[in-house]
Write a protein that holds these residues in place. Structure first.
Motif, PDB file in Angstrom:
ATOM      1  N   PHE A   4     -23.438  -0.319 -16.543  1.00 44.48           N
ATOM      2  CA  PHE A   4     -22.028  -0.072 -16.237  1.00 44.48           C
ATOM      3  C   PHE A   4     -21.514  -1.261 -15.427  1.00 44.48           C
ATOM      4  CE2 PHE A   4     -18.685   2.446 -13.872  1.00 44.48           C
ATOM      5  CZ  PHE A   4     -17.927   2.725 -14.993  1.00 44.48           C
ATOM      6  N   LYS A 167     -14.478  -1.341 -15.024  1.00 47.22           N
ATOM      7  CA  LYS A 167     -15.873  -1.272 -15.442  1.00 47.22           C
ATOM      8  C   LYS A 167     -16.010  -0.519 -16.751  1.00 47.22           C
ATOM      9  CE  LYS A 167     -18.626  -1.850 -11.336  1.00 47.22           C
ATOM     10  NZ  LYS A 167     -19.840  -1.331 -10.691  1.00 47.22           N
ATOM     11  N   GLY A 168     -16.996  -0.885 -17.513  1.00 49.64           N
ATOM     12  CA  GLY A 168     -17.272  -0.195 -18.763  1.00 49.64           C
ATOM     13  C   GLY A 168     -18.735  -0.376 -19.113  1.00 49.64           C
ATOM     14  N   GLN A 240      -6.178  -1.900 -25.371  1.00 47.52           N
ATOM     15  CA  GLN A 240      -6.719  -0.615 -24.900  1.00 47.52           C
ATOM     16  C   GLN A 240      -5.594   0.354 -24.536  1.00 47.52           C
ATOM     17  OE1 GLN A 240      -9.822  -0.096 -25.242  1.00 47.52           O
ATOM     18  NE2 GLN A 240     -10.815  -2.099 -25.188  1.00 47.52           N
ATOM     19  N   TYR A 241      -4.534  -0.165 -23.949  1.00 45.15           N
ATOM     20  CA  TYR A 241      -3.412   0.699 -23.571  1.00 45.15           C
ATOM     21  C   TYR A 241      -2.737   1.292 -24.810  1.00 45.15           C
ATOM     22  CZ  TYR A 241      -3.787  -1.667 -18.993  1.00 45.15           C
ATOM     23  OH  TYR A 241      -4.220  -2.183 -17.798  1.00 45.15           O
ATOM     24  N   GLU A 244      -4.673   3.954 -26.466  1.00 47.76           N
ATOM     25  CA  GLU A 244      -4.563   5.202 -25.714  1.00 47.76           C
ATOM     26  C   GLU A 244      -3.314   5.975 -26.155  1.00 47.76           C
ATOM     27  OE1 GLU A 244      -6.795   5.741 -22.933  1.00 47.76           O
ATOM     28  OE2 GLU A 244      -5.970   7.749 -22.603  1.00 47.76           O
ATOM     29  N   PRO A 310      -0.813   2.350 -19.885  1.00 54.25           N
ATOM     30  CA  PRO A 310      -0.499   3.331 -20.926  1.00 54.25           C
ATOM     31  C   PRO A 310       0.927   3.866 -20.756  1.00 54.25           C
ATOM     32  CG  PRO A 310      -2.694   3.728 -20.047  1.00 54.25           C
ATOM     33  CD  PRO A 310      -2.085   2.647 -19.194  1.00 54.25           C
ATOM     34  N   TYR A 327       4.856   9.272 -21.565  1.00 53.18           N
ATOM     35  CA  TYR A 327       4.167  10.033 -20.516  1.00 53.18           C
ATOM     36  C   TYR A 327       5.163  10.319 -19.399  1.00 53.18           C
ATOM     37  CZ  TYR A 327      -0.222   8.501 -22.678  1.00 53.18           C
ATOM     38  OH  TYR A 327      -1.256   8.259 -23.543  1.00 53.18           O
TER      39      TYR A 327
ATOM     40  N   LYS B  37     -14.976   4.507 -18.383  1.00 49.19           N
ATOM     41  CA  LYS B  37     -14.334   3.308 -17.846  1.00 49.19           C
ATOM     42  C   LYS B  37     -13.776   3.637 -16.481  1.00 49.19           C
ATOM     43  CE  LYS B  37     -13.268   0.662 -21.984  1.00 49.19           C
ATOM     44  NZ  LYS B  37     -12.244   0.358 -22.998  1.00 49.19           N
ATOM     45  N   LYS B  56     -12.415   7.459 -16.045  1.00 55.40           N
ATOM     46  CA  LYS B  56     -12.161   8.211 -17.280  1.00 55.40           C
ATOM     47  C   LYS B  56     -13.458   8.317 -18.057  1.00 55.40           C
ATOM     48  CE  LYS B  56      -8.360   7.403 -19.510  1.00 55.40           C
ATOM     49  NZ  LYS B  56      -7.790   6.588 -20.576  1.00 55.40           N
ATOM     50  N   PHE B  62     -10.494   4.434 -24.163  1.00 51.79           N
ATOM     51  CA  PHE B  62      -9.800   3.163 -24.392  1.00 51.79           C
ATOM     52  C   PHE B  62      -9.314   2.581 -23.065  1.00 51.79           C
ATOM     53  CE2 PHE B  62      -9.394   5.224 -28.590  1.00 51.79           C
ATOM     54  CZ  PHE B  62     -10.051   4.248 -29.331  1.00 51.79           C
ATOM     55  N   SER B  63      -8.139   3.004 -22.614  1.00 53.48           N
ATOM     56  CA  SER B  63      -7.571   2.414 -21.401  1.00 53.48           C
ATOM     57  C   SER B  63      -8.405   2.759 -20.170  1.00 53.48           C
ATOM     58  CB  SER B  63      -6.156   2.956 -21.200  1.00 53.48           C
ATOM     59  OG  SER B  63      -5.742   2.716 -19.874  1.00 53.48           O
ATOM     60  N   PRO B  64      -8.649   1.773 -19.301  1.00 52.34           N
ATOM     61  CA  PRO B  64      -9.334   2.095 -18.045  1.00 52.34           C
ATOM     62  C   PRO B  64      -8.388   2.744 -17.019  1.00 52.34           C
ATOM     63  CG  PRO B  64      -8.880  -0.252 -18.146  1.00 52.34           C
ATOM     64  CD  PRO B  64      -8.420   0.327 -19.456  1.00 52.34           C
ATOM     65  N   ILE B  65      -7.092   2.673 -17.300  1.00 50.75           N
ATOM     66  CA  ILE B  65      -6.115   3.291 -16.385  1.00 50.75           C
ATOM     67  C   ILE B  65      -5.682   4.630 -16.960  1.00 50.75           C
ATOM     68  CG2 ILE B  65      -3.903   2.996 -15.206  1.00 50.75           C
ATOM     69  CD1 ILE B  65      -4.050   0.086 -15.698  1.00 50.75           C
ATOM     70  N   ILE B  66      -5.585   5.627 -16.101  1.00 49.53           N
ATOM     71  CA  ILE B  66      -5.143   6.955 -16.523  1.00 49.53           C
ATOM     72  C   ILE B  66      -3.647   6.906 -16.859  1.00 49.53           C
ATOM     73  CG2 ILE B  66      -4.813   9.343 -15.729  1.00 49.53           C
ATOM     74  CD1 ILE B  66      -7.178   8.804 -13.753  1.00 49.53           C
ATOM     75  N   PRO B  67      -3.248   7.513 -17.985  1.00 52.24           N
ATOM     76  CA  PRO B  67      -1.812   7.586 -18.237  1.00 52.24           C
ATOM     77  C   PRO B  67      -1.120   8.440 -17.166  1.00 52.24           C
ATOM     78  CG  PRO B  67      -3.070   8.046 -20.230  1.00 52.24           C
ATOM     79  CD  PRO B  67      -4.045   8.035 -19.097  1.00 52.24           C
TER      80      PRO B  67
END
Lengths: 592, 198
Positions: A4, A167-168, A240-241, A244, A310, A327, B37, B56, B62-67
């Motif tokens: 990680f 991190k991933g 990535q955004y 999502e 996102p 959102y 992530k 998450k 996908f996104s590391p940031i929470i919507p």
């Protein structure tokens, strides 16, 4: 094995797997952890901090010329400092593979601007790769070295804050085995006198044609077809955004961002009814695609300011008519007091700013923790442009008599060594009357505590020479160089006053170390005798996080002060400004 | 295994240990076989500013940031910071909050006001709030830095990972000499969450 890792840790891992021999850089958020990880985890790579990004870049070039793979790391604005070697190294090309990391900071979480360095790669006419998560960060480093050697070019890996610091999960592999490289003398290639450079410029142009072909073929640029009529062209974290928000659209994901695969993208666009370019910051892809006559929209719906998320992508998608609802909050937000970052309790910079505020001078500032002095309640900094700018700014302002009470430049130890020395030389040479305060806390503090040429240690932890600021300033020709304890408020006022009034340039060095790094410094804390506190708020105005408003009020309903003994380091500055002498040392032991 | 992504937002003030908490949670989710992530911002935030860490996990993240507005669990190391982040929470989300009160000097001038009772304000907006005196309990356990594992213990009761998994990760990630005390704090957090549910 799966780990990680942050994007930065993944880049370090990638360097290791790519057989990098030398890694070099200058600390700068969000790039710093790359070299820290190399130095900690991958000791087979020689790594070092250089005094600034230009030197770091040049050291990297040297390693490449010597036949080794070299990694150079910096934040986006660091590349401005290194722009000189960067632009010309694009002409000479490499011997060993060369990758420069540009860690951009959209949203300016910790930067003075949010320039988009993808343009820098295009400007220098070198390829750049743009990962969207940690796994890609590692994979792309390996790919970047291959491209660098295959096409004889430096390659930029463009990271952004959210890729560097997110991190991933990353699959780790064994390092590649490379043949031992060595220097090969080639003056026409590496000595850029005009006659050679003219020939190399031709090579650069031809190389670009080859890179264009490569861009059309490489898997770094890939299509994802889900049978949608909506085509999204994106790259980096933005990918990535968008995934999502609408996972089922069709994607053209750009990983190799210069030169762009124009033909491939044209085909992709032709196959879709709606085509959107979604990219953080500037319309870099969008402008290139539009110039090629490809019908796309982008910045019409998505801001060029700050970072995407996102949420922000969903707002743009809604405006573009792709989704019905963005959102939104299900719970009403709350308006609260701000909690800006401030100088730590016991920070050795605090006293200097208290004194400068009292003296009413103009203060040209620089890049570091001390820039926080601009925020309330200290509010004593009048400029902050870039690394080292304080001294030049002060010289100019003083020459035009811009401020009647005088001009003082404040600059940290690491920043001074980065690019303040030439400024001070200018002050001497051009008979300036400025006072330069070197806030020497003996560490690169803002970025989390890195070594530099005056700390006595290298990145790899070896003891080394430590530059002496007093001797250095004297050698540059400064006649008045003084050292002062920044916890002694009276002395600070006295020394500053004398030096500001003195003819000619002078240097004052404050000599207390950072309270956090490399060691946490905690002395006996202070406390407030509540019956003696008159609520004058002088201690609140020094902006110490350990001093809080007490629930007890004065007769005039003003809050008295109290001190959190777990935060107070015992610097005593508050006690020195307390008229009724209500702040005293705590005698009994404190559990922290 | 759950099919959706679980979003956990951890907030606090620089120096409180937010990042270790999010690290332990992420590693546990990864050990359980999820894609994970996490995202946070370093740098300025360390100097007494607000620190937020997004975690998450799910089959594919996908996104590391929470919507915005999509947080399932909000963990806050400080009362008012929970309130600051409350709009990120889903309506039926859960808040685990420490009663820690860090009043910044900026509120001394009278221009800004630190809310009198942030936890009461939270309860007006959100049904599921577990407030614990984490600071006090941590100090009773022997170290004020245990606040993070205490709070993790609290939220662990709302997550599917079993105790053995949490323990395994803590043994890997926490310095050996602090493991036992952290496990104790974690167990205490679970106990408090169970009490709060009654």
């Amino acid at each position: 094995m799966k780990k990680f890792l942050s994007g930065n840790e993944a880049v370090a891992r990638g360097a290791y797997e790519a057989g990098v021999k030398l890694a070099v850089g200058y600390p700068g958020t969000p790039s710093t952890e790359i070299l820290e990880t190399v130095a900690e985890e991958y000791r087979s790579i020689y790594s070092q901090w250089s005094p600034n990004e230009k030197v770091a870049f040049e050291v990297g070039i040297g390693a490449s010329l010597g036949g080794a793979r070299a990694l150079v790391t910096m934040k986006h604005v660091g590349l401005n400092v290194a722009a000189d070697p960067f632009m010309t190294f694009a002409y000479t090309g490499v011997n060993g593979g060369f990758v420069v990391i540009s860690a951009d900071d959209p949203e300016m979480h910790s930067s003075q601007n949010e320039q988009d360095n993808r343009f820098f790669a295009k400007f220098a006419q070198i390829p750049f790769l743009e990962p969207s998560d940690s796994q890609e960060a590692k994979d792309f480093v390996l790919k970047a070295f291959e491209i660098s050697e295959k096409f004889d070019t430096p390659v930029m890996l463009r990271m952004t804050t959210r890729v560097s610091h997110s991190k991933g999960i990353v699959e780790e592999n064994e390092p590649v085995v490379l043949p031992e490289g060595s220097f090969k003398r080639d003056m026409q290639k590496y000595v850029m006198i005009p006659s050679n450079a003219k020939k190399r410029h031709v090579v650069v142009t031809e190389r670009l044609d080859k890179l264009r072909e490569y861009s059309e073929k490489t898997e770094l640029n890939k299509e994802e077809n889900n049978g949608s009529k909506i085509g999204i062209i994106t790259g980096g974290i933005a990918y990535q955004y968008v995934k999502e928000v609408i996972p089922d659209a069709d994607y053209f994901k750009i990983g190799f961002g210069f030169p762009l695969p124009i033909d491939k993208i044209r085909k992709f666009v032709d196959a879709h009814q709606i085509n959107l370019v979604i990219e953080e910051l500037e319309p870099y892809y969008e402008e290139i695609l539009k110039a090629a006559g490809i019908k796309v929209e982008g910045k019409k719906y998505f801001s060029r300011l700050g970072e995407l998320s996102p949420y922000r992508v969903s707002l743009g998608m809604k405006e573009a008519g792709i989704i019905n609802e963005a959102y939104s909050a299900e719970i009403e937000p709350e308006q609260l007091f701000p909690r800006p970052p401030i100088l730590c309790p016991g920070c050795p910079h605090r006293g200097a700013f208290m004194a400068l505020k009292k003296l009413g001078v103009a203060v040209t500032g620089d890049i570091g923790c001390y820039t926080l002095a601009v925020l309330p309640p200290l509010e004593i900094m009048d400029s902050c442009i870039c690394m080292g700018a304080s001294i030049g700014n002060a010289i100019g302002m003083e020459k035009v008599k811009g401020h009647k009470k005088g001009v003082v430049a404040v600059i940290g130890d690491s920043t001074f060594l980065h690019s303040g020395i030439t400024g001070l030389l200018d002050a001497v040479y051009n008979r300036s009357n400025v006072t330069v305060v070197i806030l020497d806390n003996r560490i690169t503090a803002m970025t989390g505590g890195q070594q530099h040429p005056s700390t006595g240690y290298t990145l790899m932890g070896e003891p080394t020479k430590s530059v002496n600021f007093i001797e250095l300033a004297k050698a540059l020709g400064v006649e008045s160089v003084r050292e002062v304890d920044p916890y002694d408020y009276k002395k600070l006022l006295e020394v500053f006053k004398e030096e500001i009034e003195r003819e000619g340039p002078s240097v004052v060095i404050t000599n207390r170390p950072c309270v956090l790094m490399p060691k946490r410094i905690m002395d006996k804390p202070h406390r407030v005798i509540l019956e003696d506190c008159n609520g004058c708020s002088a201690c609140f105005r020094i902006g110490c996080p350990a001093i809080l408003p007490s629930k007890e009020l004065t007769k005039r309903n003003r809050p008295k002060a109290e001190i959190d003994p777990t935060l107070c380091t015992g610097c005593s500055l508050c006690a020195q400004v307390c008229q009724p002498e209500a702040i005293v040392l705590v005698e009994e032991p404190v559990v922290r | 295994m759950k099919k959706n992504t679980t979003n956990v937002l951890i907030v606090g003030v620089g120096g409180q240990g937010v990042l270790l908490a999010s690290e332990l949670l992420s590693e546990t989710a990864m050990s359980a076989g999820y894609d994970v992530k996490k995202s946070e911002v370093h740098g300025m935030s360390q100097r007494g500013g607000v620190v937020t860490s997004h975690v998450k996990f799910g089959p594919k993240v996908f996104s590391p940031i929470i919507p915005y507005g999509q947080t399932d669990l909000l963990i806050s190391f400080e009362q008012a910071e929970a309130l600051r982040a409350v709009d990120w929470l889903k309506k039926d989300g859960l808040i685990a909050v420490s009663t820690t009160r860090l009043v910044p000097p900026i509120t001394a001038g009278g221009k800004f006001h630190y809310p009198d009772d942030p936890i009461a304000d939270l309860r007006k907006k959100v049904k599921n709030v577990i407030a614990i005196e984490a600071d006090k309990i941590a100090r009773e356990l022997g170290d004020s830095r245990l606040v993070n594992t205490l709070l993790l213990g609290v939220i662990s009761t709302r997550l599917e990972f079993n105790n053995t998994l949490w323990e395994k990760v803590m043994r890997q990630k926490v310095k050996a000499k602090f493991v036992d005390i952290n496990l104790k704090a974690f167990a205490k957090g679970r106990e408090l969450a169970a009490k709060a549910a009654e």
